[in-house]
Design a protein around this motif. Sequence first.
Motif, PDB file in Angstrom:
ATOM      1  N   ILE A 104       0.863  -1.180   0.000  1.00  0.00           N
ATOM      2  CA  ILE A 104       0.000   0.000   0.000  1.00  0.00           C
ATOM      3  C   ILE A 104       0.895   1.225   0.000  1.00  0.00           C
ATOM      4  N   VAL A 105       0.684   2.108  -0.994  1.00  0.00           N
ATOM      5  CA  VAL A 105       1.562   3.234  -1.234  1.00  0.00           C
ATOM      6  C   VAL A 105       0.764   4.532  -1.134  1.00  0.00           C
ATOM      7  N   SER A 106       1.327   5.515  -0.448  1.00  0.00           N
ATOM      8  CA  SER A 106       0.741   6.849  -0.390  1.00  0.00           C
ATOM      9  C   SER A 106       1.430   7.700  -1.453  1.00  0.00           C
ATOM     10  N   THR A 107       0.690   8.061  -2.491  1.00  0.00           N
ATOM     11  CA  THR A 107       1.245   8.796  -3.619  1.00  0.00           C
ATOM     12  C   THR A 107       0.617  10.187  -3.687  1.00  0.00           C
ATOM     13  N   PRO A 108       1.137  11.067  -4.541  1.00  0.00           N
ATOM     14  CA  PRO A 108       0.485  12.363  -4.730  1.00  0.00           C
ATOM     15  C   PRO A 108      -0.937  12.232  -5.304  1.00  0.00           C
ATOM     16  N   LYS A 109      -1.248  11.104  -5.904  1.00  0.00           N
ATOM     17  CA  LYS A 109      -2.583  10.876  -6.460  1.00  0.00           C
ATOM     18  C   LYS A 109      -3.477  10.082  -5.525  1.00  0.00           C
ATOM     19  N   GLY A 110      -3.057   9.885  -4.275  1.00  0.00           N
ATOM     20  CA  GLY A 110      -3.864   9.190  -3.287  1.00  0.00           C
ATOM     21  C   GLY A 110      -3.211   7.909  -2.803  1.00  0.00           C
ATOM     22  N   VAL A 111      -3.877   7.258  -1.851  1.00  0.00           N
ATOM     23  CA  VAL A 111      -3.394   5.983  -1.315  1.00  0.00           C
ATOM     24  C   VAL A 111      -3.903   4.862  -2.208  1.00  0.00           C
TER      25      VAL A 111
END
Length: 131
Positions: A104-111
């Motif tokens: 699970i990755v937290s990105t600038p486009k959301g989790v």
Amino acid sequence: MSNDPIGDMITRIRNAQMRRRNSVSTPGSKLRGRVLEVLKSEGFIRGYTTTEHASGRTEFEVELKYFDGQPVIKSIDRVSKPGRRVYASVDTLPHVMNGLGIAIVSTPKGVMADHEARSLNVGGEVLCTVF
């Protein structure tokens, strides 16, 4: 008071599954809700409900998922911790159990899950791995 809300939620899920509980409650937050949404969309939990208390605090009731009496989540581990944040570019996103699990990755486009981040060509903070 927990300094690591995601780590606290992961530990609650892990402990509840060891005790074969049907559900577990955890304090609510936006980030926890987004992580639970990813776990639900990937089929690791049945779902979750939000409870609003009179004091204004929210709480999530997470319904755990079992298959043939065994938990669907075999292992859930925190990767990025408050003392050591772990970031990954799209090229270095981890492959969990050769694609059988997710990160699970937290990105600038959301989790989002790692495979979705790869398709959107974004990297970010690796919150946890689930198998």
